[in-house]
Design an enzyme around this catalytic site. Structure first.
Site, PDB file in Angstrom:
ATOM      1  N   SER A  64     -13.537 -36.908 -53.660  1.00 27.60           N
ATOM      2  CA  SER A  64     -13.375 -35.912 -52.602  1.00 27.60           C
ATOM      3  C   SER A  64     -14.529 -35.905 -51.587  1.00 27.60           C
ATOM      4  O   SER A  64     -14.763 -36.893 -50.920  1.00 27.60           O
ATOM      5  CB  SER A  64     -13.194 -34.554 -53.272  1.00 27.60           C
ATOM      6  OG  SER A  64     -12.951 -33.556 -52.344  1.00 27.60           O
ATOM      7  N   ASP A 280      -7.702 -33.071 -48.919  1.00 30.50           N
ATOM      8  CA  ASP A 280      -7.057 -31.881 -49.479  1.00 30.50           C
ATOM      9  C   ASP A 280      -7.695 -30.589 -48.966  1.00 30.50           C
ATOM     10  O   ASP A 280      -7.311 -29.501 -49.383  1.00 30.50           O
ATOM     11  CB  ASP A 280      -6.993 -31.910 -51.017  1.00 30.50           C
ATOM     12  CG  ASP A 280      -8.346 -32.006 -51.676  1.00 30.50           C
ATOM     13  OD1 ASP A 280      -9.366 -31.998 -50.965  1.00 30.50           O
ATOM     14  OD2 ASP A 280      -8.386 -32.093 -52.918  1.00 30.50           O
ATOM     15  N   GLU A 370      -9.074 -21.442 -50.884  1.00 32.47           N
ATOM     16  CA  GLU A 370     -10.497 -21.265 -51.100  1.00 32.47           C
ATOM     17  C   GLU A 370     -11.126 -21.202 -49.710  1.00 32.47           C
ATOM     18  O   GLU A 370     -10.600 -21.792 -48.759  1.00 32.47           O
ATOM     19  CB  GLU A 370     -11.078 -22.452 -51.875  1.00 32.47           C
ATOM     20  CG  GLU A 370     -10.568 -22.532 -53.304  1.00 32.47           C
ATOM     21  CD  GLU A 370     -11.337 -23.538 -54.156  1.00 32.47           C
ATOM     22  OE1 GLU A 370     -11.824 -23.142 -55.216  1.00 32.47           O
ATOM     23  OE2 GLU A 370     -11.451 -24.712 -53.759  1.00 32.47           O
ATOM     24  N   ASN A 372     -13.435 -22.762 -48.583  1.00 35.87           N
ATOM     25  CA  ASN A 372     -13.758 -24.101 -48.090  1.00 35.87           C
ATOM     26  C   ASN A 372     -12.546 -24.854 -47.524  1.00 35.87           C
ATOM     27  O   ASN A 372     -12.669 -26.001 -47.107  1.00 35.87           O
ATOM     28  CB  ASN A 372     -14.417 -24.917 -49.210  1.00 35.87           C
ATOM     29  CG  ASN A 372     -13.509 -25.094 -50.420  1.00 35.87           C
ATOM     30  OD1 ASN A 372     -12.283 -25.155 -50.290  1.00 35.87           O
ATOM     31  ND2 ASN A 372     -14.103 -25.173 -51.596  1.00 35.87           N
ATOM     32  N   ARG A 496     -23.069 -18.308 -59.857  1.00 34.62           N
ATOM     33  CA  ARG A 496     -22.251 -18.942 -60.898  1.00 34.62           C
ATOM     34  C   ARG A 496     -22.688 -20.400 -61.062  1.00 34.62           C
ATOM     35  O   ARG A 496     -23.189 -21.009 -60.093  1.00 34.62           O
ATOM     36  CB  ARG A 496     -20.754 -18.885 -60.539  1.00 34.62           C
ATOM     37  CG  ARG A 496     -20.422 -19.456 -59.183  1.00 34.62           C
ATOM     38  CD  ARG A 496     -18.933 -19.470 -58.934  1.00 34.62           C
ATOM     39  NE  ARG A 496     -18.291 -20.604 -59.559  1.00 34.62           N
ATOM     40  CZ  ARG A 496     -18.291 -21.832 -59.058  1.00 34.62           C
ATOM     41  NH1 ARG A 496     -18.888 -22.117 -57.909  1.00 34.62           N
ATOM     42  NH2 ARG A 496     -17.679 -22.819 -59.697  1.00 34.62           N
ATOM     43  N   SER A 498     -22.161 -24.216 -60.980  1.00 33.71           N
ATOM     44  CA  SER A 498     -21.186 -25.096 -60.329  1.00 33.71           C
ATOM     45  C   SER A 498     -20.415 -25.864 -61.394  1.00 33.71           C
ATOM     46  O   SER A 498     -20.952 -26.196 -62.449  1.00 33.71           O
ATOM     47  CB  SER A 498     -21.910 -26.070 -59.411  1.00 33.71           C
ATOM     48  OG  SER A 498     -21.076 -27.182 -59.148  1.00 33.71           O
ATOM     49  N   THR A 500     -19.025 -28.773 -60.499  1.00 31.37           N
ATOM     50  CA  THR A 500     -19.020 -30.168 -60.038  1.00 31.37           C
ATOM     51  C   THR A 500     -20.426 -30.744 -59.817  1.00 31.37           C
ATOM     52  O   THR A 500     -20.567 -31.934 -59.619  1.00 31.37           O
ATOM     53  CB  THR A 500     -18.253 -30.319 -58.711  1.00 31.37           C
ATOM     54  OG1 THR A 500     -18.904 -29.516 -57.717  1.00 31.37           O
ATOM     55  CG2 THR A 500     -16.808 -29.885 -58.830  1.00 31.37           C
ATOM     56  N   ARG A 505     -24.936 -21.950 -58.136  1.00 29.99           N
ATOM     57  CA  ARG A 505     -24.657 -21.584 -56.739  1.00 29.99           C
ATOM     58  C   ARG A 505     -24.916 -20.094 -56.530  1.00 29.99           C
ATOM     59  O   ARG A 505     -24.577 -19.261 -57.372  1.00 29.99           O
ATOM     60  CB  ARG A 505     -23.205 -21.877 -56.389  1.00 29.99           C
ATOM     61  CG  ARG A 505     -22.871 -23.340 -56.365  1.00 29.99           C
ATOM     62  CD  ARG A 505     -21.580 -23.591 -55.581  1.00 29.99           C
ATOM     63  NE  ARG A 505     -21.026 -24.885 -55.907  1.00 29.99           N
ATOM     64  CZ  ARG A 505     -21.500 -26.055 -55.444  1.00 29.99           C
ATOM     65  NH1 ARG A 505     -22.531 -26.072 -54.624  1.00 29.99           N
ATOM     66  NH2 ARG A 505     -20.938 -27.189 -55.804  1.00 29.99           N
TER      67      ARG A 505
END
Ligand code: NG1
Ligand code: ZN
EC number: 5.4.2.3
Length: 542
Positions: A64, A280, A370, A372, A496, A498, A500, A505
């Protein structure tokens, strides 16, 4: 299972010693050179999942928005959805097994999941444009073949296109044809029919600049362009002909830096958008007459879409339940606008599209995004039938609205968030409503916000509840955040781990950019102190 062959071929895709990876929110993701064994093993796992579900399973090779040197893989379940949670665990278990344990782990998974090994298996494979992707997808194919699975390699595809293929194949062609042509035709037909209904088709609504993050989106949009050119002309930038994938461009860059991508010249009030590396995600933006940059993120996209759908339903006279699904990262202004002005119910889930997708399925019409820019709208089968009937039966004006809705249902990718499909929906809505990009932006004003990352020794010490809006551990962290938040107006903050990246974050919003920046910094310091920060203490200034 030919266990001998598995052992032999597995050795050709050997796992580097000591490497441990986890199937996270976006599958496996890391440096491409560490992924060969993971790809082979995900080929094996896809075959088992296919046998168990008696359906086609997808494997997508992509990382991604990560840098070009990285890569990744995720499995796509029968209805285009993300892999079921128990199988995510199997994926992690299999990916980390030592060579000598491979046979046992495969048998173990097959037994736990009652997989009938005699069943046929079919796997479809897609990949992005990374230099490492072709070889890695070959390793997936090796895995599929050694377990006796059949496969179709689609080669270069956007992630949502692979989801679409899986969905088509498992619904007996009712959703669409499982070919790239089928995808282009289905979406373009709906788009062209929709925009024909727009009364104002003046030139200003019909051209769009697209930053393709130097990724697969450029190739696919170029292939598709002539199918919908009657309705929209797109100008592609960062099309991969020179720049590096995701480098200083793409949706993730634009959203997180809140500035335009490099390599795109923007005149004032021109409508622009950016895709991410596997197409995406999508965000929109423009420069106003004073040269100020304005970002239109996933929240504002969800707002435009849900308002329009609601208007159409009112026109048709249908009272279907619409819900909007967001995460904690949604701007507070968007949630307030949707609930108080639009009167649309809003729900918050954990980060990661699988959570949003799942929640959105609970409604007749579920719109999820989201912040983003990853999202879509889902329509229940009952709604689709009802709308199709209305489009046949209702009288003039109502029939027009029902027809529009019918086309919109066809235009949304029901299998996954899809930048190309979302872009066409947005362009159609703007044309139909005669909205400029500024008018869309003016629906509400985003609260200034800031996202930061903090390095800690082990990010798992942070656990959260209430859709990640409250930290449960480590002790004292949530209390510290509460005290900091109290110092600012219209403020909110949460932390929280991350899923990935190996970071924690931090998100903060407040009435001014300065306050949001301060708050984010102070929360970062609290994380650093209370959650085992490593390296340099977070410094103020961005
Ligand atoms: P993590 O790294 O868990 O925050 C990021 C995005 C998610 C999602 C995944 C998968 C943010 C804050 N997080 O997850 O929304 O898109 O990547 O790509 O944007
Ligand atoms: Zn992506």
């Amino acid at each position: 299972m030919d266990l001998g062959a598995i052992t032999k071929y597995s050795a050709l895709h050997a796992k580097p010693n000591g490497l441990i990876l986890q199937y996270g929110t976006a599958g496996f993701r890391t440096k491409a050179e560490h992924l060969d064994h993971v790809m082979f093993r995900m080929g094996l796992l896809a075959v088992l999942r296919s046998k168990q579900t008696k359906s086609t399973i997808g494997v997508m090779v992509t990382a991604s928005h990560n840098p070009e040197e990285d890569n990744g893989v995720k499995l796509v379940d029968p209805l285009g959805e993300m892999l079921a949670p128990s199988w995510e665990e199997h994926a992690t278990y299999l990916a980390n097994a030592e060579e000598q344990d491979m046979q046992r782990v495969l048998i173990d998974i097959s037994e736990k999941e009652a997989v009938n090994l005699q069943q046929d298996a079919f796997v479809v494979i897609g990949r992005d444009t990374r230099p490492s992707s072709e070889k890695l997808s070959q390793s997936v194919i090796d895995g599929v073949t050694v377990l006796g699975g059949q496969f179709h390699d689609y080669g270069l595809l956007t992630t949502p296109q692979l989801h679409y293929m899986v969905y088509c194949r498992n619904t007996g062609g009712r959703y669409g044809k499982a070919t790239i042509e089928g995808y282009y035709q289905k979406l373009s037909k709906a788009f062209v029919e929709l925009t024909k209904q727009a009364s104002c088709s003046g030139d200003e609504y019909r051209s769009l600049k697209v930053d393709c993050a130097n990724g697969i989106g450029a190739l696919k949009l170029r292939e598709m362009e002539h199918y919908f050119s009657q309705g929209l002309s797109v100008q592609l930038f960062n099309d991969g002909s020179k720049g590096k994938l995701n480098h200083l461009c793409g949706a993730d860059f634009v959203k997180s830096h809140q500035k335009p991508p490099q390599g795109m010249e923007i005149k004032s009030n021109e409508r622009c958008c950016s895709f991410d590396g596997d197409a995406d995600r999508i965000v929109y933006y423009y420069h106003d007459a004073d040269g100020h940059f304005h970002l239109i993120d996933g929240d504002k996209i969800a707002t435009l879409i849900s308002s329009f759908l609601k208007e159409l339903l009112v026109e048709i006279g249908e009272s279907l339940n619409i819900g909007v699904v967001q995460t904690a990262y949604a701007n507070g202004s968007s949630t307030r606008y949707l609930e108080e002005v639009m009167k649309v119910p809003v729900y918050c889930t954990k980060t990661g599209v699988k959570h949003l997708h799942h929640k959105a399925r609970e409604f007749d019409i579920g719109v999820y995004f989201e912040a983003n820019g990853h999202g879509t709208a889902l329509f229940s089968t009952a709604v689709e039938m009802k709308i199709k009937q209305s489009a046949e039966q209702l009288e003039d004006k109502k029939r027009k609205a029902a027809k529009m809705l019918e086309n919109i249902i066809d235009l949304f990718n029901q299998a996954a968030g899809d930048a190309i499909s979302d872009m066409l929906v947005i362009e159609a809505i703007l044309a139909l409503k005669g909205l400029t990009v500024q008018q869309w932006d003016a629906l509400y004003t985003d609260l200034p916000n800031r996202q930061l990352k903090v390095q800690v020794a082990d990010r798992r010490v942070i656990s959260t509840t209430n859709a990640e809006r409250r930290a449960v551990t480590p002790p004292g962290l949530q209390e510290a955040i509460n005290d900091l938040v109290k110092k600012y107006k219209l403020s909110r903050a949460f932390v929280r781990p991350s899923g990935t990246e190996d970071v924690v974050r931090v998100y903060a919003e407040a009435d001014s950019q300065e306050s949001a920046d301060h708050l984010a910094h102070e929360v970062s310091l609290a994380v650093f102190q209370l959650a085992g920060g490593i390296g340099e203490r977070p410094q103020p200034g961005f």
